[in-house]
Design a protein around this motif. Structure first.
Motif, PDB file in Angstrom:
ATOM      1  N   ALA A 245     -17.257  -1.815   8.442  1.00  0.00           N
ATOM      2  CA  ALA A 245     -17.132  -0.422   9.019  1.00  0.00           C
ATOM      3  C   ALA A 245     -16.467  -0.850  10.466  1.00  0.00           C
ATOM      4  O   ALA A 245     -15.440   0.058  10.763  1.00  0.00           O
ATOM      5  N   SER A 246     -16.531  -2.004  11.211  1.00  0.00           N
ATOM      6  CA  SER A 246     -15.940  -2.238  12.075  1.00  0.00           C
ATOM      7  C   SER A 246     -14.438  -2.525  12.118  1.00  0.00           C
ATOM      8  O   SER A 246     -13.602  -1.969  12.878  1.00  0.00           O
ATOM      9  N   LEU A 247     -14.044  -3.286  10.925  1.00  0.00           N
ATOM     10  CA  LEU A 247     -12.929  -3.495  10.734  1.00  0.00           C
ATOM     11  C   LEU A 247     -12.059  -2.169  10.227  1.00  0.00           C
ATOM     12  O   LEU A 247     -10.798  -2.105  10.534  1.00  0.00           O
ATOM     13  N   LYS A 248     -12.764  -1.273   9.595  1.00  0.00           N
ATOM     14  CA  LYS A 248     -12.102   0.165   9.193  1.00  0.00           C
ATOM     15  C   LYS A 248     -11.847   0.951  10.664  1.00  0.00           C
ATOM     16  O   LYS A 248     -10.587   1.318  10.585  1.00  0.00           O
ATOM     17  N   GLU A 249     -12.679   0.705  11.504  1.00  0.00           N
ATOM     18  CA  GLU A 249     -12.461   1.538  12.623  1.00  0.00           C
ATOM     19  C   GLU A 249     -11.277   0.731  13.390  1.00  0.00           C
ATOM     20  O   GLU A 249     -10.442   1.498  14.196  1.00  0.00           O
ATOM     21  N   ALA A 250     -11.340  -0.560  13.606  1.00  0.00           N
ATOM     22  CA  ALA A 250     -10.266  -1.286  14.310  1.00  0.00           C
ATOM     23  C   ALA A 250      -8.916  -0.955  13.625  1.00  0.00           C
ATOM     24  O   ALA A 250      -7.857  -0.821  14.443  1.00  0.00           O
ATOM     25  N   GLY A 251      -8.836  -0.571  12.316  1.00  0.00           N
ATOM     26  CA  GLY A 251      -7.644  -0.322  11.872  1.00  0.00           C
ATOM     27  C   GLY A 251      -7.152   0.989  12.009  1.00  0.00           C
ATOM     28  O   GLY A 251      -5.920   1.135  12.403  1.00  0.00           O
ATOM     29  N   ARG A 252      -8.053   1.940  12.284  1.00  0.00           N
ATOM     30  CA  ARG A 252      -7.618   3.125  12.862  1.00  0.00           C
ATOM     31  C   ARG A 252      -7.010   3.122  14.149  1.00  0.00           C
ATOM     32  O   ARG A 252      -5.975   3.964  14.525  1.00  0.00           O
ATOM     33  N   MET A 254      -5.455   0.542  15.300  1.00  0.00           N
ATOM     34  CA  MET A 254      -4.089   0.184  15.479  1.00  0.00           C
ATOM     35  C   MET A 254      -3.101   1.072  14.825  1.00  0.00           C
ATOM     36  O   MET A 254      -2.004   1.051  15.235  1.00  0.00           O
ATOM     37  N   GLU A 255      -3.801   2.085  14.106  1.00  0.00           N
ATOM     38  CA  GLU A 255      -2.547   2.871  13.372  1.00  0.00           C
ATOM     39  C   GLU A 255      -2.206   3.928  14.538  1.00  0.00           C
ATOM     40  O   GLU A 255      -1.145   4.243  14.558  1.00  0.00           O
ATOM     41  N   HIS A 256      -2.943   4.353  15.543  1.00  0.00           N
ATOM     42  CA  HIS A 256      -2.804   5.052  16.543  1.00  0.00           C
ATOM     43  C   HIS A 256      -1.661   4.453  17.610  1.00  0.00           C
ATOM     44  O   HIS A 256      -0.754   5.107  17.981  1.00  0.00           O
ATOM     45  N   ILE A 257      -1.818   3.057  17.701  1.00  0.00           N
ATOM     46  CA  ILE A 257      -0.619   2.447  18.773  1.00  0.00           C
ATOM     47  C   ILE A 257       0.645   2.220  17.932  1.00  0.00           C
ATOM     48  O   ILE A 257       1.568   1.464  18.469  1.00  0.00           O
ATOM     49  N   ALA A 265       1.791  -2.625  13.417  1.00  0.00           N
ATOM     50  CA  ALA A 265       1.437  -2.139  11.910  1.00  0.00           C
ATOM     51  C   ALA A 265       1.217  -2.999  11.057  1.00  0.00           C
ATOM     52  O   ALA A 265       0.378  -2.959   9.941  1.00  0.00           O
ATOM     53  N   GLU A 266       1.778  -4.514  11.199  1.00  0.00           N
ATOM     54  CA  GLU A 266       1.395  -5.568  10.522  1.00  0.00           C
ATOM     55  C   GLU A 266      -0.029  -6.000  10.388  1.00  0.00           C
ATOM     56  O   GLU A 266      -0.723  -5.944   9.640  1.00  0.00           O
ATOM     57  N   TRP A 267      -0.363  -5.893  11.897  1.00  0.00           N
ATOM     58  CA  TRP A 267      -1.927  -6.221  12.048  1.00  0.00           C
ATOM     59  C   TRP A 267      -2.507  -5.273  11.367  1.00  0.00           C
ATOM     60  O   TRP A 267      -3.677  -5.507  10.658  1.00  0.00           O
ATOM     61  N   GLN A 268      -2.281  -4.045  11.561  1.00  0.00           N
ATOM     62  CA  GLN A 268      -3.334  -3.329  10.774  1.00  0.00           C
ATOM     63  C   GLN A 268      -3.423  -3.246   9.266  1.00  0.00           C
ATOM     64  O   GLN A 268      -4.394  -3.133   8.684  1.00  0.00           O
ATOM     65  N   SER A 269      -2.327  -3.852   8.711  1.00  0.00           N
ATOM     66  CA  SER A 269      -2.313  -4.022   7.264  1.00  0.00           C
ATOM     67  C   SER A 269      -3.233  -5.248   6.783  1.00  0.00           C
ATOM     68  O   SER A 269      -3.898  -5.355   5.869  1.00  0.00           O
ATOM     69  N   ARG A 270      -3.307  -6.139   7.712  1.00  0.00           N
ATOM     70  CA  ARG A 270      -3.859  -7.473   7.630  1.00  0.00           C
ATOM     71  C   ARG A 270      -5.322  -7.245   7.682  1.00  0.00           C
ATOM     72  O   ARG A 270      -6.213  -7.926   6.973  1.00  0.00           O
TER      73      ARG A 270
END
Length: 554
Positions: A245-252, A254-257, A265-270
């Protein structure tokens, strides 16, 4: 027939090249001149034992070579089978003896084993020396002479082959029965071992799997506790977020910025990829946790199975289950072999019984032929003996049953009586002169019925003289009409009958060596040799006249 003889460095013979004619060939010479040496050289060609002492003084080897003709179809077939080159009607036999005592044999210049030389020479020449009269007491010789007279060669060969076949089957049957007894003695043990291994239901690789399972079962509580902690960290309950869940929230976030910082964007994919991997791992951990068996009963069952397998490995000294399976199959093969052995014994018994019947029929046929021929054989020998002035002699054959053997199941005994009454074993009643006459009569019959190309008599006339010697000479001469006959003799009555006459003599060379030679004598030389035989060292006019008279009677 023997056409020529060539000898090099054999005892006292330096070099000898002599050609012989057909018919009766007489060989004479003073005692010690070398007649026995000549006979010894011929014996070498017949396969006699080679000895370095036969090599002449100063030589490294000796050579004896003879040229024959008159090979029959059987002999030609024998030579072809041995890959000996043919040379028309010519047959050249040579034997070379080296100083080491080793010898080499050749036929038509092809190297051959000594056994073949013996077989071939035995079909070309028959050497009868003085001691061979002792063959009259040999049961096998007596039987062979009767078989030749009866024409049993084909039946006898079949009988010998049937005997070999029968005895071979009996030997094989005895071996099979012994093997069967051994297998039967071990049957209970083999069956018990096989049954134990068969009931174990062995499976290749099973032990390794059990060992792995046993480790898991033995440490099941610790493993389940560790799995629970892992699940709690990955998928916590309550107010705390799990790793996924934490990784999923971190991804969101990343998606905002990402709209402002494209590299994010690459970090969000990883992060998303890592989250998916962790979800998969969590699912597998949960599944393992659910499967984890805390059953003591299963642990006990696994350990019992492992204990059985370990004990079997130790008992049969095996390294793994595959070797145990091989042991099980070996015991199965032994049990199967016991049953196959029973079938093989039945087959061998049937074959041996048939071979025994065939041998028995051939032995019976031989016996019947021998009994039918015996009276005619005895009558022919008796007639010859009476011609040789044993006027009241009787020669009979006694046939009796003998142990079975290659030549059938008959024993023959030559019986003789010089007085015509109560004939007994020839060895117990015949004198030397009588033995010579009996042997000559038998040889004459053998020559007639066996067709020996060349026959050599070495003083077969020993022990006789006068008119008997004359008649022996006439009989030998008669044999010479149909075949080549050599007669080494001291009797003038015999010597005068020959178609050709050779004299063996001994001379001293200038270097002091003594050598033996042989040369043909004719006309007056032959007359003088016959006269020497009549009178000894001093040849008298009367002996010369007597010699001329003997030669004129030829």
């Amino acid at each position: 027939m023997l056409h020529s003889l060539h000898i090099r460095n054999y005892i006292l013979i330096d070099a000898l090249d002599v050609t012989f004619p057909e018919g009766l060939v007489i060989i004479t010479g003073q005692t010690g001149a070398g007649k026995s040496i000549l006979l010894g050289a011929l014996s070498l060609l017949s396969g006699a034992r080679a000895d370095a002492s036969a090599i002449g003084e100063g030589a490294d080897s000796c050579v004896v070579e003879a040229e024959f003709s008159g090979a029959d179809a059987d002999l030609v077939a024998l030579l072809r089978e041995a890959d000996v080159e043919e040379d028309g009607d010519r047959l050249l036999i040579r034997r070379v003896v080296s100083r080491s005592g080793r010898s080499r044999s050749f036929i038509n210049d092809c190297p051959v084993p000594l056994s073949l030389l013996q077989d071939v020479a035995g079909r070309l020449v028959d050497i009868h020396s003085q001691h061979k009269s002792l063959l009259l007491t040999d049961a096998q010789f007596q039987l062979s002479v009767l078989d030749r007279f009866a024409g049993n060669a084909g039946t006898l060969a079949d009988c010998r082959e049937a005997w070999r076949s029968w005895q071979g089957l009996l030997s094989e049957l005895a071996a099979a029965r012994e093997e069967q007894r051994r297998l039967e003695a071990d049957r209970d043990f083999n069956e018990a071992q096989w049954r134990q291994l068969d009931e174990a239901k062995l499976v290749s690789g099973e032990l390794e799997a059990l060992e792995e399972e046993q480790k898991g079962l033995a440490n099941a509580e610790q493993i389940k506790e560790a799995l629970g902690r892992c699940l709690a960290l990955l998928l916590p309950e309550g107010e705390y977020l799990g790793v996924s869940a934490s990784l999923k929230e971190a991804g969101r976030q990343m998606e905002h910025i990402a709209r402002y910082v494209p590299a994010v964007a690459e970090w969000q994919s990883r992060l998303e990829s890592a989250r998916i991997d962790l979800d998969d791992i969590g699912a597998e951990i949960a599944a393992l946790d659910e499967r984890m068996d805390l059953s003591p009963a299963r642990l006990e069952a696994v350990e019992e199975r492992m204990s059985l397998l370990y004990s079997l490995l130790k008992k049969h000294r095996c390294a793994d289950i595959d070797e145990l399976i091989a042991v099980r199959e070996r015991y199965a093969a032994l049990l199967s072999g016991a049953m196959a052995s029973e079938d093989r014994i039945l087959e061998l018994e049937t074959a041996a019984e048939a071979a025994g019947r065939r041998y028995g029929a051939l032995a019976a046929a031989l016996s019947q032929a021998r009994r039918a021929a015996a009276p005619g054989f005895a009558a022919a020998v008796t007639e010859s003996l009476r011609f040789l002035e044993l006027d009241r002699s009787v020669f009979e054959l006694a046939l009796s049953e003998a142990p079975q053997g290659p030549s059938g199941a008959d024993r023959v005994q030559f019986l003789f009586s010089a007085t015509g009454r109560n004939p007994v074993d020839v060895a117990k009643c015949a004198s030397g002169g009588e033995l010579s006459r009996i042997m000559l009569s038998l040889k004459a019959m053998m020559a007639k019925y066996f067709g020996m190309p060349t026959l050599i008599f070495d003083e077969i006339d020993t022990g006789v003289s006068g008119s008997v010697a004359d008649k022996m000479g006439r009989m030998i001469c008669e044999m010479g009409r149909d075949m080549q006959v050599f007669s080494i003799t001291h009797l003038p009555q015999v010597a005068a009958k020959g178609d050709a006459h050779f004299v063996v003599s001994k001379t001293v060379q200038p270097d002091g060596r003594t050598v033996s030679t042989i040369s043909e004598v004719t006309k007056e030389e032959r007359t003088m040799e016959i006269a020497r035989l009549l009178s000894g060292s001093t040849v008298t006019p009367a002996a010369i006249a007597n010699a001329r008279a003997l030669l004129a009677e030829r």
